[in-house]
Design a protein around this motif. Structure first.
Motif, PDB file in Angstrom:
ATOM      1  N   ILE A  23       0.853  -1.189   0.000  1.00 54.55           N
ATOM      2  CA  ILE A  23       0.000   0.000   0.000  1.00 54.55           C
ATOM      3  C   ILE A  23       0.890   1.241   0.000  1.00 54.55           C
ATOM      4  CG2 ILE A  23      -1.698   1.344   1.300  1.00 54.55           C
ATOM      5  CD1 ILE A  23      -2.822  -1.324   2.311  1.00 54.55           C
ATOM      6  N   ARG A  24       0.693   2.087  -1.002  1.00 56.69           N
ATOM      7  CA  ARG A  24       1.463   3.315  -1.121  1.00 56.69           C
ATOM      8  C   ARG A  24       0.710   4.527  -0.594  1.00 56.69           C
ATOM      9  NH1 ARG A  24       5.996   2.435  -4.451  1.00 56.69           N
ATOM     10  NH2 ARG A  24       6.513   0.251  -4.071  1.00 56.69           N
ATOM     11  N   ARG A  25      -0.613   4.504  -0.732  1.00 57.28           N
ATOM     12  CA  ARG A  25      -1.404   5.628  -0.220  1.00 57.28           C
ATOM     13  C   ARG A  25      -2.860   5.194  -0.067  1.00 57.28           C
ATOM     14  NH1 ARG A  25       0.842   6.333  -4.862  1.00 57.28           N
ATOM     15  NH2 ARG A  25       2.426   7.708  -4.034  1.00 57.28           N
ATOM     16  N   THR A  26      -3.546   5.875   0.847  1.00 51.50           N
ATOM     17  CA  THR A  26      -4.976   5.658   1.045  1.00 51.50           C
ATOM     18  C   THR A  26      -5.669   7.008   1.095  1.00 51.50           C
ATOM     19  OG1 THR A  26      -4.785   5.651   3.454  1.00 51.50           O
ATOM     20  CG2 THR A  26      -4.662   3.509   2.362  1.00 51.50           C
ATOM     21  N   VAL A  27      -6.920   7.017   0.704  1.00 47.72           N
ATOM     22  CA  VAL A  27      -7.769   8.190   0.798  1.00 47.72           C
ATOM     23  C   VAL A  27      -9.102   7.701   1.344  1.00 47.72           C
ATOM     24  CG1 VAL A  27      -8.915  10.054  -0.466  1.00 47.72           C
ATOM     25  CG2 VAL A  27      -6.665   9.246  -1.220  1.00 47.72           C
ATOM     26  N   ALA A  28      -9.632   8.386   2.324  1.00 50.52           N
ATOM     27  CA  ALA A  28     -10.895   7.954   2.912  1.00 50.52           C
ATOM     28  C   ALA A  28     -11.816   9.142   3.108  1.00 50.52           C
ATOM     29  CB  ALA A  28     -10.651   7.263   4.240  1.00 50.52           C
ATOM     30  N   GLU A  29     -13.077   8.885   2.860  1.00 51.42           N
ATOM     31  CA  GLU A  29     -14.109   9.870   3.112  1.00 51.42           C
ATOM     32  C   GLU A  29     -15.375   9.114   3.473  1.00 51.42           C
ATOM     33  OE1 GLU A  29     -15.600  13.967   1.173  1.00 51.42           O
ATOM     34  OE2 GLU A  29     -15.629  12.263  -0.195  1.00 51.42           O
ATOM     35  N   GLY A  30     -15.835   9.329   4.680  1.00 47.35           N
ATOM     36  CA  GLY A  30     -17.051   8.650   5.116  1.00 47.35           C
ATOM     37  C   GLY A  30     -16.915   7.151   5.013  1.00 47.35           C
ATOM     38  N   GLU A  31     -17.798   6.533   4.261  1.00 42.47           N
ATOM     39  CA  GLU A  31     -17.830   5.068   4.154  1.00 42.47           C
ATOM     40  C   GLU A  31     -16.910   4.510   3.072  1.00 42.47           C
ATOM     41  OE1 GLU A  31     -21.750   4.892   1.235  1.00 42.47           O
ATOM     42  OE2 GLU A  31     -21.928   4.253   3.316  1.00 42.47           O
ATOM     43  N   LEU A  32     -16.223   5.376   2.336  1.00 45.84           N
ATOM     44  CA  LEU A  32     -15.360   4.920   1.245  1.00 45.84           C
ATOM     45  C   LEU A  32     -13.889   5.017   1.608  1.00 45.84           C
ATOM     46  CD1 LEU A  32     -17.135   6.578  -1.813  1.00 45.84           C
ATOM     47  CD2 LEU A  32     -17.291   4.186  -1.070  1.00 45.84           C
ATOM     48  N   VAL A  33     -13.128   3.983   1.225  1.00 50.59           N
ATOM     49  CA  VAL A  33     -11.679   3.974   1.379  1.00 50.59           C
ATOM     50  C   VAL A  33     -11.083   3.577   0.033  1.00 50.59           C
ATOM     51  CG1 VAL A  33      -9.685   2.948   2.553  1.00 50.59           C
ATOM     52  CG2 VAL A  33     -11.820   3.327   3.814  1.00 50.59           C
ATOM     53  N   VAL A  34     -10.149   4.388  -0.452  1.00 41.74           N
ATOM     54  CA  VAL A  34      -9.447   4.111  -1.707  1.00 41.74           C
ATOM     55  C   VAL A  34      -8.008   3.755  -1.356  1.00 41.74           C
ATOM     56  CG1 VAL A  34      -8.707   5.062  -3.932  1.00 41.74           C
ATOM     57  CG2 VAL A  34     -10.903   5.758  -2.934  1.00 41.74           C
TER      58      VAL A  34
END
Length: 135
Positions: free
Chosen positions: A76-87
């Motif tokens: 895993i190089r990066r994550t982005v999260a907002e509310g119920e979503l995780v990228v």
């Protein structure tokens, strides 16, 4: 007046990110599919066109891949999260020294479990026009 330092409770986005990171490490990288129900809903809605819905289909895939590629790894190089979503943006390597892929997984979390999944991937080129890596 006394001010106490209180550790703030993690946000929903932070909790969801931790869940997804733990899932990727435990189930995918370590191949411990017996633990998958701690992370994934039984009725997982799968948007990968090659996979059917459900936890059982996911664990069967992971077991099959680990039998063929026991050293597969998502870095895993990066994550982005907002509310119920995780990228999650990862470097996927099927085996040491093998050609890698850039992978983006999108997870929707519901009631503390991964309820929905989308993914896209691409082979990594030897060079890029910008000189920057794809992952």
């Amino acid at each position: 007046m006394t001010v106490q330092n209180a550790t703030a409770a993690p946000t929903t986005a932070e909790q969801n990110t931790a869940l997804v990171r733990d899932f990727m490490e435990t189930v995918w990288n370590e191949g411990r599919t017996q633990a998958a129900a701690r992370f994934v809903a039984a009725g997982l809605a799968q948007h990968n066109p090659a996979l059917p819905d459900g936890l059982a289909a996911l664990t069967a895939l992971v077991d099959s891949l680990h039998a063929q590629l026991p050293e597969l790894r998502f870095d895993i190089r990066r994550t982005v999260a907002e509310g119920e979503l995780v990228v999650v943006h990862s470097l996927f390597t099927p085996a040491p020294g093998a050609d890698a892929q850039a992978v983006v997984d999108i997870f929707r979390i519901e009631d503390g479990l991964i309820a929905e999944h989308w993914d896209v991937h691409q082979e990594l080129p030897a060079t890029t026009a910008s000189g920057r890596p794809a992952v």
